[in-house]
Enzyme design. Sequence first.
Site, mmCIF file in Angstrom:
data_model
loop_
_atom_site.group_PDB
_atom_site.id
_atom_site.type_symbol
_atom_site.label_atom_id
_atom_site.label_comp_id
_atom_site.label_asym_id
_atom_site.label_seq_id
_atom_site.Cartn_x
_atom_site.Cartn_y
_atom_site.Cartn_z
ATOM 1 N N ASP A 126 0.817 -1.332 0.096
ATOM 2 C CA ASP A 126 0.209 -0.023 0.020
ATOM 3 C C ASP A 126 0.786 1.041 -0.237
ATOM 4 O O ASP A 126 2.015 1.347 0.350
ATOM 5 C CB ASP A 126 -0.956 -0.001 1.216
ATOM 6 C CG ASP A 126 -1.930 -1.012 1.248
ATOM 7 O OD1 ASP A 126 -2.405 -1.309 0.173
ATOM 8 O OD2 ASP A 126 -2.625 -1.209 2.331
ATOM 9 N N ARG A 158 -0.633 -0.550 -8.532
ATOM 10 C CA ARG A 158 -1.922 -0.094 -8.481
ATOM 11 C C ARG A 158 -2.032 1.421 -8.306
ATOM 12 O O ARG A 158 -1.251 1.916 -7.594
ATOM 13 C CB ARG A 158 -2.404 -0.686 -7.076
ATOM 14 C CG ARG A 158 -3.787 -0.103 -6.338
ATOM 15 C CD ARG A 158 -3.932 -0.226 -4.975
ATOM 16 N NE ARG A 158 -4.049 -1.285 -4.543
ATOM 17 C CZ ARG A 158 -3.767 -1.486 -3.193
ATOM 18 N NH1 ARG A 158 -3.157 -0.821 -2.390
ATOM 19 N NH2 ARG A 158 -3.570 -2.909 -2.880
ATOM 20 N N LYS A 163 -6.065 7.475 -6.370
ATOM 21 C CA LYS A 163 -5.760 8.797 -6.305
ATOM 22 C C LYS A 163 -5.136 9.364 -5.237
ATOM 23 O O LYS A 163 -4.313 10.273 -5.255
ATOM 24 C CB LYS A 163 -7.326 9.465 -6.339
ATOM 25 C CG LYS A 163 -8.062 9.448 -7.498
ATOM 26 C CD LYS A 163 -9.500 10.105 -7.398
ATOM 27 C CE LYS A 163 -10.410 9.972 -8.625
ATOM 28 N NZ LYS A 163 -11.657 10.569 -8.631
ATOM 29 N N HIS A 218 -13.522 4.089 -7.634
ATOM 30 C CA HIS A 218 -14.826 3.861 -7.925
ATOM 31 C C HIS A 218 -15.607 4.978 -8.914
ATOM 32 O O HIS A 218 -16.576 5.038 -8.934
ATOM 33 C CB HIS A 218 -15.412 4.134 -6.580
ATOM 34 C CG HIS A 218 -14.570 3.285 -5.415
ATOM 35 N ND1 HIS A 218 -13.786 3.778 -4.601
ATOM 36 C CD2 HIS A 218 -14.899 1.960 -5.100
ATOM 37 C CE1 HIS A 218 -13.214 2.851 -3.626
ATOM 38 N NE2 HIS A 218 -13.974 1.784 -4.229
ATOM 39 N N ARG A 232 -10.536 7.142 6.722
ATOM 40 C CA ARG A 232 -10.156 7.643 5.454
ATOM 41 C C ARG A 232 -11.268 7.512 4.596
ATOM 42 O O ARG A 232 -11.682 8.377 3.632
ATOM 43 C CB ARG A 232 -8.986 6.853 4.840
ATOM 44 C CG ARG A 232 -7.482 7.396 5.675
ATOM 45 C CD ARG A 232 -6.451 7.004 5.023
ATOM 46 N NE ARG A 232 -6.113 5.555 5.008
ATOM 47 C CZ ARG A 232 -5.460 5.019 5.812
ATOM 48 N NH1 ARG A 232 -5.094 5.780 6.967
ATOM 49 N NH2 ARG A 232 -5.476 3.554 6.147
ATOM 50 N N ARG A 233 -12.223 6.308 4.726
ATOM 51 C CA ARG A 233 -13.243 6.104 3.937
ATOM 52 C C ARG A 233 -14.192 7.271 4.166
ATOM 53 O O ARG A 233 -14.774 7.742 3.114
ATOM 54 C CB ARG A 233 -13.622 4.911 4.043
ATOM 55 C CG ARG A 233 -12.888 3.418 4.111
ATOM 56 C CD ARG A 233 -12.407 3.343 2.523
ATOM 57 N NE ARG A 233 -11.556 4.050 2.053
ATOM 58 C CZ ARG A 233 -10.061 3.917 2.125
ATOM 59 N NH1 ARG A 233 -9.649 3.230 2.975
ATOM 60 N NH2 ARG A 233 -9.199 5.003 1.510
HETATM 61 P P1 FAD Z 1 -13.335 9.546 -5.774
HETATM 62 O O1 FAD Z 1 -12.490 10.789 -6.208
HETATM 63 O O2 FAD Z 1 -13.500 9.689 -4.030
HETATM 64 O O3 FAD Z 1 -15.040 9.910 -6.233
HETATM 65 C C1 FAD Z 1 -15.124 10.145 -7.483
HETATM 66 C C2 FAD Z 1 -16.652 9.510 -7.847
HETATM 67 O O4 FAD Z 1 -16.915 8.273 -7.675
HETATM 68 C C3 FAD Z 1 -17.689 10.348 -6.984
HETATM 69 O O5 FAD Z 1 -17.987 11.498 -7.422
HETATM 70 C C4 FAD Z 1 -18.646 9.284 -7.139
HETATM 71 O O6 FAD Z 1 -19.314 9.376 -8.537
HETATM 72 C C5 FAD Z 1 -17.802 7.866 -7.105
HETATM 73 N N1 FAD Z 1 -17.838 7.256 -5.969
HETATM 74 C C6 FAD Z 1 -16.656 7.318 -5.202
HETATM 75 N N2 FAD Z 1 -17.194 6.592 -4.007
HETATM 76 C C7 FAD Z 1 -18.637 6.172 -4.012
HETATM 77 C C8 FAD Z 1 -19.131 5.684 -3.307
HETATM 78 N N3 FAD Z 1 -18.965 5.043 -2.038
HETATM 79 N N4 FAD Z 1 -20.407 5.268 -3.662
HETATM 80 C C9 FAD Z 1 -21.000 5.522 -5.029
HETATM 81 N N5 FAD Z 1 -20.298 6.420 -5.748
HETATM 82 C C10 FAD Z 1 -18.904 6.634 -5.189
HETATM 83 N N6 FAD Z 1 -5.186 5.216 -1.047
HETATM 84 C C11 FAD Z 1 -4.036 5.341 -0.700
HETATM 85 O O7 FAD Z 1 -3.404 6.503 -0.202
HETATM 86 N N7 FAD Z 1 -2.851 4.349 -0.628
HETATM 87 C C12 FAD Z 1 -3.563 3.158 -1.097
HETATM 88 O O8 FAD Z 1 -2.573 2.122 -0.891
HETATM 89 C C13 FAD Z 1 -4.940 2.912 -1.443
HETATM 90 N N8 FAD Z 1 -5.301 1.638 -1.978
HETATM 91 C C14 FAD Z 1 -6.354 1.612 -2.567
HETATM 92 C C15 FAD Z 1 -7.005 0.357 -3.142
HETATM 93 C C16 FAD Z 1 -8.119 0.161 -3.807
HETATM 94 C C17 FAD Z 1 -8.576 -1.060 -4.119
HETATM 95 C C18 FAD Z 1 -8.823 1.368 -3.623
HETATM 96 C C19 FAD Z 1 -10.105 1.402 -4.453
HETATM 97 C C20 FAD Z 1 -8.576 2.610 -3.247
HETATM 98 C C21 FAD Z 1 -7.408 2.549 -2.696
HETATM 99 N N9 FAD Z 1 -7.009 3.916 -1.908
HETATM 100 C C22 FAD Z 1 -5.675 4.089 -1.398
HETATM 101 C C23 FAD Z 1 -7.844 5.061 -1.477
HETATM 102 C C24 FAD Z 1 -7.833 5.938 -2.960
HETATM 103 O O9 FAD Z 1 -6.744 6.894 -2.897
HETATM 104 C C25 FAD Z 1 -9.044 7.218 -2.712
HETATM 105 O O10 FAD Z 1 -8.789 7.843 -1.588
HETATM 106 C C26 FAD Z 1 -10.232 6.664 -2.848
HETATM 107 O O11 FAD Z 1 -10.291 5.324 -4.015
HETATM 108 C C27 FAD Z 1 -11.433 7.382 -3.356
HETATM 109 O O12 FAD Z 1 -11.049 7.881 -4.674
HETATM 110 P P2 FAD Z 1 -11.790 7.268 -6.095
HETATM 111 O O13 FAD Z 1 -11.090 7.305 -7.317
HETATM 112 O O14 FAD Z 1 -12.481 6.055 -5.534
HETATM 113 O O15 FAD Z 1 -13.199 8.340 -6.277
#
Ligand code: FAD
Length: 321
Positions: free
Chosen positions: A148, A198, A201, A241, A302-303
Site C-alpha cells: 500500500d 495499483r 488517487k 470507484h 479515510r473512507r
Molecule cells: P473519488 O474521487 O472519491 O470519487 C469520484 C466519484 O466516484 C464520485 O463523485 C462518485 O461518482 C464515485 N464514488 C466514489 N465513492 C463512491 C461510493 N462510495 N459510492 C458511490 N459512488 C462513489 N489510497 C492510498 O492512499 N493508498 C493506497 O494504497 C490505496 N489503496 C487503495 C486500493 C483500492 C483497491 C482502492 C479502490 C482505493 C485505494 N486507496 C488508496 C484509496 C484511494 O486513494 C481513494 O482515496 C479512494 O479510492 C477514493 O477515490 P476514488 O477514485 O474511488 O473516487
Amino acid sequence: MSVLRPVILAASGSSRLQRAVTGFPVSAAVVRRFVAGETRAELEPVVRELLADGRMVSVDFLGENTTDHRIAEETVAEYLDLIDLLADVWRAVSAAPADARWVRPAEVSVKLSALGQALGPDGPGIAVENLRTICRRAAERGVWVTVDAEDHTTTTATLGTVHLLRSEFPWLAVAIQAYLYRSAEDCAAAAASGARIRLCKGAYREPAAVAHHRTADVDAAYRDCLATLMRGSGYPMVATHDPAMIERTALLARECDRARGDLEYQMLFGVRPDEQRRLVAQGRAVRVYVPYGRQWYGYLTRRLAERPANLMFFGRALLSR
Ligand code: FAD
C-alpha cells in the site's frame, strides 16, 4: 473537495480519539459495510463468497504505524497464516476466474509501516526483511502481494523497498497515488520496468507542497498516470470507484489492445458492489480490497473523508451499540 475532508483526515491521525472510539468493538453494521470482520474466521466466508462470485481479492490485515517490534512480528505471523488461508480458500472455490497465465485471484495488501518501517533508523531494513518473509510464503502458495501507499514521507522508502525485492519477486506490486506531484515520474519509471502497479488517487492529508488538492487537478493527474501505465509494459491495477476513470480505462484498454489478463479494476469492500458485479458481468477482471482486523480506525476515517455521506451511517452504527 468536501469541506469536511481535512477535518476528518485530521481526526484519522488523533490517537486520543482513536483510543476512545476503538474502545467499542466494531458494530455489526460497520463490519458488514467496510470491514470484513475482526478475525480470519470472520474474513473467510467473505473471501469465499467474493471468489465464488468471480471477483478477485486483495486482503489487508488492518494496522499501521507500528512503533513496537513485537507488534511488527505479530503482523508478519498473521500475514503468513492469512496467505495459507487465502491459498486454501482459492483452491476450494472452483468458480473463480482462472483466465490469464499469471494473474493470481488471491492477493494480500501490506503497509510497510505495519511491518516496522517506522521503528527508528533500523525500521526500513526491518520492513524489507519482514516483507521478504511474507513474499517467500506468498510465492510458495501462489498468492500475490501489493504494498500500500501511505503518507508522502514514506513514498521514497516504499518504492525503494519494492524495487529491491522485485528482483526476487517480479510480481510484487506497489500502489502509486496520483495526487502526489512526483507520481507522473514514478508512473513513467514503473511503466518502463513492466511492474504491476495499483493506481489510486490518494487518501492522506498532504501539504500543497507535495500533492494536488483540487478535485479537478487530482482527476487530471489520475488520467495522465493512467495513460502512462496503460501504454507501458506493466500490469495496471486501476483502483477507483470513479465512473469517469473507469470509462477512461475501458477506452485506453481498446486503444492499447489490452485484454482481460492485461489489467484489472480494483474497488474497496463495501463500496459500489453493484458496479463491481456489473464489470465482472462484462467480462472484466475485478479485485476487491478486503480489510479485516481490530485496527480499523485509520482505515474507516479515510473512507469517511472520501465520502462524508458515510458519516451518518458510521455514527449511527457506533451509537447503536
Ligand atoms: P473519488 O474521487 O472519491 O470519487 C469520484 C466519484 O466516484 C464520485 O463523485 C462518485 O461518482 C464515485 N464514488 C466514489 N465513492 C463512491 C461510493 N462510495 N459510492 C458511490 N459512488 C462513489 N489510497 C492510498 O492512499 N493508498 C493506497 O494504497 C490505496 N489503496 C487503495 C486500493 C483500492 C483497491 C482502492 C479502490 C482505493 C485505494 N486507496 C488508496 C484509496 C484511494 O486513494 C481513494 O482515496 C479512494 O479510492 C477514493 O477515490 P476514488 O477514485 O474511488 O473516487
